[in-house]
Scaffold this active site. Structure first.
Site, PDB file in Angstrom:
ATOM      1  N   HIS A  58     -10.055 -52.198  -5.676  1.00 32.62           N
ATOM      2  CA  HIS A  58     -10.359 -52.354  -4.243  1.00 32.62           C
ATOM      3  C   HIS A  58     -11.149 -50.928  -3.954  1.00 32.62           C
ATOM      4  CE1 HIS A  58     -10.514 -52.732  -0.040  1.00 32.62           C
ATOM      5  NE2 HIS A  58      -9.889 -51.662   0.282  1.00 32.62           N
ATOM      6  N   ASP A  86     -11.037 -58.375   0.122  1.00 35.98           N
ATOM      7  CA  ASP A  86     -12.076 -58.454  -0.521  1.00 35.98           C
ATOM      8  C   ASP A  86     -12.482 -59.845  -0.666  1.00 35.98           C
ATOM      9  OD1 ASP A  86     -12.372 -55.627  -0.715  1.00 35.98           O
ATOM     10  OD2 ASP A  86     -10.747 -55.859  -2.060  1.00 35.98           O
TER      11      ASP A  86
HETATM   12  P1  NAI Z   1      -3.583 -45.790  10.334  1.00 40.50           P
HETATM   13  O1  NAI Z   1      -4.025 -44.201  10.088  1.00 40.50           O
HETATM   14  O2  NAI Z   1      -3.859 -46.230  11.517  1.00 40.50           O
HETATM   15  O3  NAI Z   1      -2.008 -45.793  10.240  1.00 40.50           O
HETATM   16  C1  NAI Z   1      -1.430 -45.349   8.889  1.00 40.50           C
HETATM   17  C2  NAI Z   1       0.035 -44.961   9.396  1.00 40.50           C
HETATM   18  O4  NAI Z   1       0.743 -44.454   8.090  1.00 40.50           O
HETATM   19  C3  NAI Z   1       0.230 -43.894  10.213  1.00 40.50           C
HETATM   20  O5  NAI Z   1       1.204 -44.345  11.413  1.00 40.50           O
HETATM   21  C4  NAI Z   1       0.843 -42.877   9.478  1.00 40.50           C
HETATM   22  O6  NAI Z   1       1.538 -42.024  10.381  1.00 40.50           O
HETATM   23  C5  NAI Z   1       1.232 -43.517   8.481  1.00 40.50           C
HETATM   24  N1  NAI Z   1       1.984 -42.806   7.086  1.00 40.50           N
HETATM   25  C6  NAI Z   1       1.148 -41.606   6.583  1.00 40.50           C
HETATM   26  N2  NAI Z   1       1.653 -41.292   5.601  1.00 40.50           N
HETATM   27  C7  NAI Z   1       2.945 -41.885   5.605  1.00 40.50           C
HETATM   28  C8  NAI Z   1       4.026 -41.957   4.516  1.00 40.50           C
HETATM   29  N3  NAI Z   1       4.006 -40.898   3.670  1.00 40.50           N
HETATM   30  N4  NAI Z   1       5.125 -42.664   4.811  1.00 40.50           N
HETATM   31  C9  NAI Z   1       5.082 -43.350   5.888  1.00 40.50           C
HETATM   32  N5  NAI Z   1       3.823 -43.717   6.694  1.00 40.50           N
HETATM   33  C10 NAI Z   1       2.590 -42.866   6.572  1.00 40.50           C
HETATM   34  O7  NAI Z   1      -4.374 -46.555   9.109  1.00 40.50           O
HETATM   35  P2  NAI Z   1      -4.477 -48.164   9.025  1.00 40.50           P
HETATM   36  O8  NAI Z   1      -5.892 -48.386   9.510  1.00 40.50           O
HETATM   37  O9  NAI Z   1      -3.323 -48.734   9.430  1.00 40.50           O
HETATM   38  O10 NAI Z   1      -4.896 -48.201   7.410  1.00 40.50           O
HETATM   39  C11 NAI Z   1      -3.543 -47.703   6.555  1.00 40.50           C
HETATM   40  C12 NAI Z   1      -4.130 -47.872   5.058  1.00 40.50           C
HETATM   41  O11 NAI Z   1      -4.835 -49.040   4.631  1.00 40.50           O
HETATM   42  C13 NAI Z   1      -5.428 -46.858   4.690  1.00 40.50           C
HETATM   43  O12 NAI Z   1      -5.010 -46.086   3.566  1.00 40.50           O
HETATM   44  C14 NAI Z   1      -6.588 -47.697   4.648  1.00 40.50           C
HETATM   45  O13 NAI Z   1      -7.555 -46.944   4.056  1.00 40.50           O
HETATM   46  C15 NAI Z   1      -5.638 -48.785   3.896  1.00 40.50           C
HETATM   47  N6  NAI Z   1      -6.583 -50.138   3.761  1.00 40.50           N
HETATM   48  C16 NAI Z   1      -6.677 -50.854   2.829  1.00 40.50           C
HETATM   49  C17 NAI Z   1      -7.416 -51.962   2.625  1.00 40.50           C
HETATM   50  C18 NAI Z   1      -7.250 -52.909   1.464  1.00 40.50           C
HETATM   51  O14 NAI Z   1      -8.004 -53.936   1.458  1.00 40.50           O
HETATM   52  N7  NAI Z   1      -6.718 -52.422   0.515  1.00 40.50           N
HETATM   53  C19 NAI Z   1      -8.015 -52.586   3.886  1.00 40.50           C
HETATM   54  C20 NAI Z   1      -8.044 -51.666   4.932  1.00 40.50           C
HETATM   55  C21 NAI Z   1      -7.316 -50.556   5.159  1.00 40.50           C
END
Ligand code: NAI
Length: 329
Positions: A190, A162
């Site tokens: 966030h 952000d």
């Molecule tokens: P993605 O869906 O591509 O990858 C998530 C991964 O986490 C998957 O490989 C899944 O199998 C794994 N996963 C799910 N539950 C798990 C657990 N209990 N233990 C270990 N691994 C687990 O998602 P992406 O795009 O990589 O995003 C990940 C997170 O980051 C989402 O929650 C998203 O909302 C968040 N995010 C946060 C931002 C921020 O500014 N704070 C910005 C962008 C995304």
């Protein structure tokens, strides 16, 4: 040469993981002279994909990559970890209410908090990226500290994306280089309620607020653009921000470990009561960092508009905290 630092990354098979791991292994997180061991956690069904990512890491022949561990067991992933990037989270499924998302993630971060509390390096620094990241960080902290080893202050949430989004909007509006912009703050959660506050921003000594001189732009364009940027990326890309999120995670941890050299950065940190934010809530604050410690920038005047915005984002975090109270009891 230096002893390797153990960096745990969860959600290693995901999109952010794919943008993050190669940069960590290349030395962009902790410095070009610091070897790292990656400890990768993902779900059992993602282990095959994690193997593929590890094959690619091998194929980069990174001189600083001293080892890689892949596991579906949090107790293994966080064992002796010095840094943890908690990226993996439960995404919002069709028909899932905000409340369900909160509680599904609370379960994940309860388990991971317990593993960190028991097995990580007592000085571990934790950044939670997985959403809702402030409250997930809050849960991990609350659970982890019960074991009496790790420090509450070392659990943080990611507001840096952000912060970076806001910087880039200000650079475009003023025509100034993004690198010239100093002293931005993003207060709060966030989420679209965050308050990106440019009242103190300067560019080469000029006050950016005076350069822009447009209060309506702040309310009608700047804040909504930054607040809804995540949704705009999903709309354009069909996928949520990943490379920019990984970049922000690197900025956050690098500045925390290596220092911000007097400059303000935004970190979601457990409040110490500053600015009237209740203690313990993970809230975006302006901080400076030195010797691996952050310090909240104190004494900023909070005008009526800013107080109103801070109250809104705080109320959301208090509501989230209320929603997970039972799980922490
Ligand atoms: P993605 O869906 O591509 O990858 C998530 C991964 O986490 C998957 O490989 C899944 O199998 C794994 N996963 C799910 N539950 C798990 C657990 N209990 N233990 C270990 N691994 C687990 O998602 P992406 O795009 O990589 O995003 C990940 C997170 O980051 C989402 O929650 C998203 O909302 C968040 N995010 C946060 C931002 C921020 O500014 N704070 C910005 C962008 C995304």
């Amino acid at each position: 040469s230096k002893a390797p630092v153990r960096v745990a990354v969860t959600g290693a098979a995901g999109q952010i993981g794919y943008s993050l791991l190669f940069r960590i292994a290349a030395g962009e997180l902790l410095g070009k002279d610091q070897p790292v061991i990656l400890q990768l956690l993902d779900l059992p069904q993602a282990q095959k994909a994690v193997k593929g990512v590890i094959m690619e890491l091998e194929d980069c022949a990174f001189p600083l990559l001293a080892g890689v561990v892949a596991t579906d067991d949090p107790n293994v992933a966080f064992k002796d970890a010095n840094i943890a990037l908690l990226v993996g989270a439960r995404p919002r499924g069709p028909g899932m209410e905000r409340k369900d998302l909160l509680t599904e993630n609370a379960k994940i971060f309860t388990v991971q908090g317990a593993a960190i509390g028991q097995y990580a390096d007592p000085d571990i620094k934790v950044l939670v990226v997985g959403n809702p990241c402030n409250t997930n960080a809050y849960i991990a902290k609350e659970v982890a500290v019960k074991y009496g080893r790790v420090k509450a202050k070392n659990f943080t949430g990611m507001l840096r994306l952000d912060h970076n989004r806001a910087l880039s909007q200000l650079a475009a509006k003023t025509g100034r280089d993004v690198a010239s912009l100093k002293s931005l703050v993003v207060w709060g959660n966030h989420s679209p309620t965050m308050y990106a506050d440019y009242r103190y921003v300067t560019s080469n000594g000029d006050k950016v607020k005076a350069l822009i001189n447009d209060e309506a732009w702040n309310k009608d364009v700047f804040l909504p653009t930054v607040g809804k940027r995540g949704a705009a990326i999903i709309e354009a890309r069909g996928l949520s921000s990943a490379a920019s999120a990984a970049n922000a995670a690197i900025d956050h941890v690098r500045d925390w470990v290596l220092g911000s050299k007097g400059e303000w950065v935004t970190m979601g940190i457990p409040s110490d009561g500053s600015y009237g934010i209740p203690e313990g809530i993970i809230f975006g604050f302006p901080v400076t960092t030195e010797n691996g410690e952050y310090k909240i920038v104190q004494g900023l005047e909070i005008d009526a508009f800013s107080q109103e915005r801070i109250n809104i984002t705080l109320a959301e975090l208090q509501e989230e905290r209320e929603g997970v109270k039972d799980l922490l009891a």
